[in-house]
Write a protein that holds these residues in place. Structure first.
Motif, PDB file in Angstrom:
ATOM      1  N   ARG A 171       0.637  -1.225   0.613  1.00 25.68           N
ATOM      2  CA  ARG A 171       0.097   0.247   0.373  1.00 25.68           C
ATOM      3  C   ARG A 171       0.996   1.504   0.055  1.00 25.68           C
ATOM      4  O   ARG A 171       0.955   2.623  -0.536  1.00 25.68           O
ATOM      5  N   ASP A 192     -13.488   1.459  -0.945  1.00 30.59           N
ATOM      6  CA  ASP A 192     -13.436   0.271  -1.065  1.00 30.59           C
ATOM      7  C   ASP A 192     -12.296   0.210  -2.354  1.00 30.59           C
ATOM      8  O   ASP A 192     -11.594  -1.234  -1.188  1.00 30.59           O
ATOM      9  N   TYR A 193     -12.009   0.242  -2.935  1.00 28.69           N
ATOM     10  CA  TYR A 193     -11.356   0.380  -4.062  1.00 28.69           C
ATOM     11  C   TYR A 193      -9.599   1.029  -3.898  1.00 28.69           C
ATOM     12  O   TYR A 193     -10.973   1.863  -3.633  1.00 28.69           O
ATOM     13  N   ARG A 270      -7.798  -4.233  -4.333  1.00 29.03           N
ATOM     14  CA  ARG A 270      -8.925  -4.174  -3.713  1.00 29.03           C
ATOM     15  C   ARG A 270      -7.465  -5.011  -2.392  1.00 29.03           C
ATOM     16  O   ARG A 270      -6.566  -5.758  -2.523  1.00 29.03           O
ATOM     17  N   GLN A 271      -8.329  -4.575  -1.570  1.00 30.54           N
ATOM     18  CA  GLN A 271      -7.228  -4.495   0.122  1.00 30.54           C
ATOM     19  C   GLN A 271      -7.367  -5.765   0.203  1.00 30.54           C
ATOM     20  O   GLN A 271      -8.100  -6.925   0.276  1.00 30.54           O
ATOM     21  N   ASP A 272      -5.970  -6.739   0.830  1.00 28.74           N
ATOM     22  CA  ASP A 272      -5.712  -7.618   0.779  1.00 28.74           C
ATOM     23  C   ASP A 272      -5.335  -8.371   2.313  1.00 28.74           C
ATOM     24  O   ASP A 272      -5.465  -9.711   2.301  1.00 28.74           O
ATOM     25  N   ASN A 273      -5.246  -7.790   2.798  1.00 26.01           N
ATOM     26  CA  ASN A 273      -5.321  -8.767   4.560  1.00 26.01           C
ATOM     27  C   ASN A 273      -5.580  -7.635   5.595  1.00 26.01           C
ATOM     28  O   ASN A 273      -6.069  -6.186   5.064  1.00 26.01           O
ATOM     29  N   GLY A 276      -4.501  -3.894   5.810  1.00 29.12           N
ATOM     30  CA  GLY A 276      -4.482  -3.481   4.245  1.00 29.12           C
ATOM     31  C   GLY A 276      -3.308  -2.479   4.660  1.00 29.12           C
ATOM     32  O   GLY A 276      -2.993  -1.588   3.255  1.00 29.12           O
ATOM     33  N   THR A 277      -2.246  -2.965   4.425  1.00 29.70           N
ATOM     34  CA  THR A 277      -0.790  -2.861   3.759  1.00 29.70           C
ATOM     35  C   THR A 277      -0.475  -4.011   2.750  1.00 29.70           C
ATOM     36  O   THR A 277       0.315  -3.138   2.299  1.00 29.70           O
ATOM     37  N   TRP A 279      -2.141  -4.483  -1.049  1.00 29.80           N
ATOM     38  CA  TRP A 279      -3.440  -4.857  -1.894  1.00 29.80           C
ATOM     39  C   TRP A 279      -3.653  -5.728  -3.728  1.00 29.80           C
ATOM     40  O   TRP A 279      -1.873  -5.612  -4.031  1.00 29.80           O
ATOM     41  N   GLU A 394      -7.876 -12.290   3.968  1.00 32.28           N
ATOM     42  CA  GLU A 394      -9.689 -11.941   3.510  1.00 32.28           C
ATOM     43  C   GLU A 394      -8.597 -13.378   2.675  1.00 32.28           C
ATOM     44  O   GLU A 394      -8.524 -13.770   1.477  1.00 32.28           O
TER      45      GLU A 394
END
Ligand SMILES: Cc1cc2nc3c(=O)[nH]c(=O)nc-3n(C[C@H](O)[C@H](O)[C@H](O)COP(=O)(O)OP(=O)(O)OC[C@H]3O[C@@H](n4cnc5c(N)ncnc54)[C@H](O)[C@@H]3O)c2cc1C
Length: 438
Positions: A171, A192-193, A270-273, A276-277, A279, A394
């Motif tokens: 990110r 969200d994106y 899109r956020q992957d964990n 939020g670090t 994407w 996620e």
């Protein structure tokens, strides 16, 4: 299981490390490995335990500024068989740890064969044991009958047979002067994106780059089908110049704050964990070669300085929806006598697979001794990787992942980029020390 405290299925990197940890703790292990019984996976070539199926590198050995180097250091501190044999059979490779693959696998095999607490049985296991402590470490190429049995026990769609990996970006490396937060039509939270806009010229150039880019070939035995849901971006691009613009790169419903208009095309992340670090580039699974991905994806506005936590790929790979199925000590929630370890949990790489084998072995050893071992702290490489697998990632976009600093809790406050990696690794060493002391 008369005479044994635990049954480990699979004598690859994870199974060998788990067996060693348990045996060293004084527990009797039965280790079932199908190679050597007339069976073989499509990638292995011998009946040695812990055979390296491709490269001979354990990647960076730099424990101060590299997450996998830190993982090496933590595993050495915990008496890893894989790292001990890796160090004994090291070959020159700059700052990386590379090994003589035959000497390494011979060393692991001999150590386990000679251990009084380990019985190695050359047999294929076809069903998940209904009872008795078990660790399943059968890897990305788990034999089909056992895979079916795991699928039945864990439920529909819980076991994937291919990874379809879109690149994942740190990110902090995304330029938010160009990119902006918004969900299409402001749905969900409305933000969200992360959106990276493209003009017509930029899109056409990018499309041409995808078409011309050098691709990795599938291996003969992989026989990977293209599902519509995970088609490589370049295969979609081949269908027509506008296919992507009406597919994953469509700009409708997204208002570029710099122009007040919908962009011609867009790349969404899109956020992957949970923290939020990390994407994930939506719809960007790809067979482009790694260097080509870095070059081409850095032409996307907002991603000019992107740092990739992992690059895209598509391979044969059996792995579980672990964040949903496994508890924090790698037990199957629906059948806690079974633990999973290694690449089948959705970690990626020789070192990561061994590390998860090490943790599965240690958790099981504590349990047999009537104790409870707390998971390593999230600030350590072991803890960050484990937390990602067992809940932090996620679930819907879960794909195999190497260890990287994006999995660690972020360092709070303003820091110089040059100092940050050292801050992560110093913090990890302190946290591991406290955990070991406890
Ligand atoms: C083709 C390929 C290339 C790869 N290249 C690299 C690379 O270069 N670098 C890297 O870091 N990672 C690589 N990986 C990813 C990963 O690190 C390795 O697959 C790693 O070996 C995983 O360790 P593991 O212990 O989970 O599984 P494995 O090392 O595969 O061990 C699983 C073991 O279980 C056995 N087994 C399977 N089913 C059964 C059964 N039913 N009964 C009994 N035994 C069974 C297998 O024979 C095997 O020995 C690669 C993966 C693949 C598939």
């Amino acid at each position: 299981m008369p005479g044994h405290d635990i049954h480990i299925i699979g004598g690859g990197l994870a199974g060998s490390e788990a067996a060693w940890q348990l045996a060293q703790a004084g527990h009797k292990v039965r280790l079932s490995e199908m190679r050597g019984s007339g069976e073989m996976t499509p990638a292995h070539q011998s009946d040695r335990l812990a055979e390296l199926v491709c490269s001979n590198s354990f990647r960076s050995d730099d424990a101060d500024s590299n997450a996998v180097g830190l993982l090496h250091q933590e595993m050495r501190a915990l008496g890893s068989l894989i790292l001990t044999q890796g160090d004994i059979h090291k070959v020159p490779a700059g700052s990386a740890l590379a090994v003589d693959r035959d000497g390494f696998a011979d060393g692991v095999t001999a150590a386990l064969e000679q251990h009084p607490n380990v019985t190695i049985v050359r047999e294929r296991v076809d069903t998940l044991p209904a009872e008795g402590r078990t660790i399943v470490a059968t890897g990305p190429l788990t034999a089909p009958l056992l895979a079916e049995s795991i699928g039945r026990a864990t439920g529909k769609d819980s076991l994937a047979f291919f990874d379809a990996i879109a690149p994942i970006v740190h990110r902090e490396s995304i330029d938010m002067e160009t990119a902006w937060f918004q969900s299409r039509w402001n749905k969900g939270s409305g933000k969200d994106y992360i959106n990276c806009p493209m003009s017509k010229e930029q899109y056409l150039e990018f499309h041409a780059g995808l078409m011309a880019g050098e691709k990795t070939e599938f291996r003969e035995w992989e026989n990977v089908p293209y599902f519509e849901g995970c088609m490589p971006i370049e295969v979609m691009a081949e269908r027509g110049v506008d296919t992507l613009r009406y597919g994953p790169m469509k700009g409708v419903g997204l208002d570029d704050p710099r122009t007040g208009r919908w962009p011609y095309a867009v790349v969404q992340l899109r956020q992957d964990n949970a923290s939020g670090t990390l994407w994930n580039m939506v719809g960007f699974q790809t067979k482009l070669k790694y260097a080509e991905q870095v070059r081409l994806f850095r032409t996307i506005p907002g991603l000019e300085k992107a740092e990739f936590a992992r690059l895209g790929g598509l391979h044969r790979n059996t792995f579980l929806r672990s964040p949903e199925l496994l508890d924090s000590t790698l037990r199957l929630k629906s059948a806690p006598h079974i633990r999973f370890a290694g690449q089948i949990t959705g970690c990626e790489g020789y070192v990561e697979s061994s590390a998860i084998g090490m943790l599965a072995g240690r958790f099981a050893a504590a349990e047999i001794a009537g104790q409870m071992l707390a998971p390593p702290p999230r600030e350590t490489a072991l803890g960050a990787l484990l937390a990602h697998i067992t809940g932090e990632a996620e679930v819907d976009t879960y794909q195999p992942m190497n260890v990287n600093f994006g999995l660690f809790p972020p360092i709070e406050g303003r820091t110089k980029k040059a100092d940050r990696k050292r801050m992560y690794t110093d913090r990890a060493r302190a946290a591991l020390k406290d955990w070991l002391a406890a």
